[in-house]
Design a protein around this motif. Structure first.
Motif, short mmCIF file in Angstrom:
data_model
loop_
_atom_site.label_atom_id
_atom_site.label_comp_id
_atom_site.label_asym_id
_atom_site.label_seq_id
_atom_site.Cartn_x
_atom_site.Cartn_y
_atom_site.Cartn_z
N GLY A 47 10.32 64.97 32.58
CA GLY A 47 11.25 65.91 33.20
C GLY A 47 12.20 65.30 34.20
O GLY A 47 12.73 66.00 35.08
N LEU A 48 12.49 63.99 34.07
CA LEU A 48 13.44 63.36 34.98
C LEU A 48 14.85 63.89 34.69
O LEU A 48 15.23 64.13 33.54
N ASP A 49 15.63 64.04 35.75
CA ASP A 49 16.99 64.59 35.64
C ASP A 49 17.95 63.49 35.18
O ASP A 49 18.72 62.93 35.97
N VAL A 50 17.92 63.19 33.88
CA VAL A 50 18.79 62.17 33.31
C VAL A 50 20.01 62.84 32.71
O VAL A 50 19.92 63.58 31.73
N ARG A 51 21.17 62.61 33.31
CA ARG A 51 22.39 63.23 32.83
C ARG A 51 23.18 62.32 31.90
O ARG A 51 24.01 62.78 31.12
N ARG A 52 22.95 61.03 32.04
CA ARG A 52 23.62 60.06 31.17
C ARG A 52 22.75 58.82 31.07
O ARG A 52 22.10 58.43 32.04
N PHE A 53 22.72 58.23 29.88
CA PHE A 53 22.02 56.96 29.74
C PHE A 53 22.79 56.09 28.75
O PHE A 53 23.50 56.57 27.88
N GLU A 54 22.63 54.78 28.92
CA GLU A 54 23.35 53.84 28.07
C GLU A 54 22.59 52.52 28.05
O GLU A 54 22.15 52.01 29.08
N MET A 55 22.44 51.97 26.86
CA MET A 55 21.85 50.63 26.73
C MET A 55 22.95 49.60 26.92
O MET A 55 24.04 49.73 26.39
N ARG A 56 22.66 48.55 27.69
CA ARG A 56 23.64 47.50 27.93
C ARG A 56 23.04 46.14 27.59
O ARG A 56 21.90 45.84 27.96
N GLU A 57 23.84 45.32 26.89
CA GLU A 57 23.42 43.95 26.58
C GLU A 57 23.60 43.09 27.83
O GLU A 57 24.48 43.34 28.66
N PRO A 58 22.79 42.06 28.01
CA PRO A 58 22.94 41.19 29.18
C PRO A 58 24.24 40.40 29.12
O PRO A 58 24.73 40.05 28.04
N ALA A 97 11.03 54.00 27.30
CA ALA A 97 11.36 54.42 28.66
C ALA A 97 12.09 55.76 28.65
O ALA A 97 11.79 56.66 29.46
N LEU A 98 13.04 55.93 27.73
CA LEU A 98 13.79 57.18 27.66
C LEU A 98 12.88 58.35 27.26
O LEU A 98 12.97 59.45 27.82
N LYS A 99 12.00 58.10 26.30
CA LYS A 99 11.08 59.15 25.87
C LYS A 99 10.20 59.60 27.03
O LYS A 99 10.02 60.81 27.26
N ALA A 100 9.68 58.62 27.79
CA ALA A 100 8.84 58.96 28.93
C ALA A 100 9.63 59.69 30.01
O ALA A 100 9.11 60.59 30.68
N ALA A 101 10.91 59.33 30.16
CA ALA A 101 11.75 59.99 31.17
C ALA A 101 11.94 61.46 30.82
O ALA A 101 11.84 62.34 31.70
N PHE A 102 12.21 61.76 29.56
CA PHE A 102 12.43 63.14 29.16
C PHE A 102 11.13 63.95 29.19
O PHE A 102 11.11 65.11 29.62
N ILE A 103 10.03 63.33 28.74
CA ILE A 103 8.74 64.02 28.78
C ILE A 103 8.35 64.32 30.23
O ILE A 103 7.79 65.40 30.54
N ALA A 129 10.62 56.45 40.27
CA ALA A 129 10.26 57.10 39.01
C ALA A 129 10.70 56.26 37.83
O ALA A 129 10.01 56.18 36.80
N VAL A 130 11.86 55.63 37.94
CA VAL A 130 12.34 54.78 36.85
C VAL A 130 11.50 53.51 36.76
O VAL A 130 11.19 53.03 35.66
N SER A 131 11.11 52.96 37.90
CA SER A 131 10.26 51.75 37.90
C SER A 131 8.94 51.99 37.18
O SER A 131 8.35 51.05 36.62
N ALA A 132 8.47 53.24 37.20
CA ALA A 132 7.19 53.57 36.57
C ALA A 132 7.30 53.78 35.06
O ALA A 132 6.27 53.92 34.38
N LEU A 133 8.51 53.79 34.52
CA LEU A 133 8.67 54.01 33.08
C LEU A 133 8.20 52.80 32.29
O LEU A 133 8.30 51.66 32.75
#
Length: 319
Positions: A279-290, A271-277, A236-240
């Protein structure tokens, strides 16, 4: 001006080519990380720079000489294979190695006492080497390799086997060498040390140069990451939108921590917007620099702790 220049350097061991058309420069006074997985050709290259083994072809210039042996008294070298006389004291061991580079014994012992004190080893200066911890002995060996105040310092896997406290101490010593005007080239497969220390990095993979530049320039070659936690399927995340690759960091059966590599130039908002729309069960998210570790994988396709060359050709010839 460059303290070290390699031009189209190759090294073959029979039918196996350990170093392939390698060119790079290290500027005077810089700290340069020579990075790559074990077996990538790092040690072979260092040995050619030092004049311990000849290049099959190509040109090397170190401190204006075409052979490191011609300027060996101006070079300090910490080999990967450590070795100090176990019955010697740190002061005597350091003075002995200084004498090999032309430093009078009396001056070597004076510098040894001063440098040991600076590194918090003053109380151990008259103990036998065999009585010291591994971290203490490694500090002594680094002091021994630079007691003659070399212009160029080469360190082969200097952090190997050290605990975090001694790693920090060794990093401080390397910074001190550069602050005093030495050029430092150190090989490692641990990206975190290079990320903290280096003015410049050279990434090596399977004997070839994959990158040469600053740490920031290396990290700029790859993209940001979005870290997600929840009861989420990797598919599901790969499809975002904007997601290039998904890696499972942990999975306890109820929730997963996933790291999604974003496409170059993409942020994580879509990606986050699509995840929430969706209905993915996202309990925590964080952007990370490489990190430099991420850049290495992106640039070479290898993980720094992999050892493909050794597996392919045998460690004795890859080194």
């Amino acid at each position: 001006m460059a303290a070290l220049t390699l031009e189209s350097v190759n090294k073959r061991y029979g039918s196996f080519q350990a170093v392939k058309d390698l060119s790079f420069q290290v500027e005077k006074g810089a700290i340069c990380g020579f990075l790559g997985p074990n077996g990538a050709g790092k040690t072979s290259t260092l040995r050619m720079i030092l004049g311990l083994q000849p290049a099959t072809s190509g040109a090397i210039d170190i401190l204006g000489a075409d052979d490191g042996r011609k300027v060996r008294d101006r070079i300090g070298f910490l080999p990967e294979e450590r070795g100090l006389y176990k019955k010697m004291t740190p002061v005597d061991a350091i003075a002995f190695f200084g004498a090999l580079k032309g430093l009078p014994q009396s001056e070597g012992k004076k510098r040894a006492r001063d440098m040991l004190e600076q590194q918090g080893l003053g109380a151990s200066r008259n103990k036998k080497m065999k009585e010291l911890s591994k971290g203490m002995a490694q500090k002594v060996q680094l002091i021994a390799s630079v007691v003659h105040r070399p212009e160029f310092v080469i360190l082969d896997e200097p952090f190997s086997g050290l605990d975090p406290v001694n790693q920090q101490g060794l990093e401080a010593m390397i910074r001190g060498l550069a602050a005093e005007g030495s050029t430092v080239l150190f090989s490692t497969h641990v990206m975190q040390h290079a990320e903290r220390l280096c003015d410049k990095v050279v990434l090596l993979a399977r004997g070839r140069k994959a990158f040469e530049g600053t740490v920031d320039e290396a990290k700029a070659t790859t993209s940001q990451f979005l870290e997600l936690e929840g009861a989420i399927a990797p598919e599901a995340v790969s499809a975002l939108p904007g997601v290039e690759k998904v890696e499972i960091l942990s999975d306890d059966g109820e929730a997963r921590v996933l790291r999604a590599a974003l496409q170059k130039g993409q942020g994580g908002q879509a990606a986050l917007k699509a995840a929430f729309i969706g209905g993915l069960d996202v309990r925590r998210f964080e952007m990370r620099e490489p990190t430099l570790h991420d850049a290495f994988i992106h640039l070479t396709g290898d993980r720094p702790d992999e050892d493909q060359s050794v597996r392919a050709a045998g460690s004795e010839i890859a080194q």
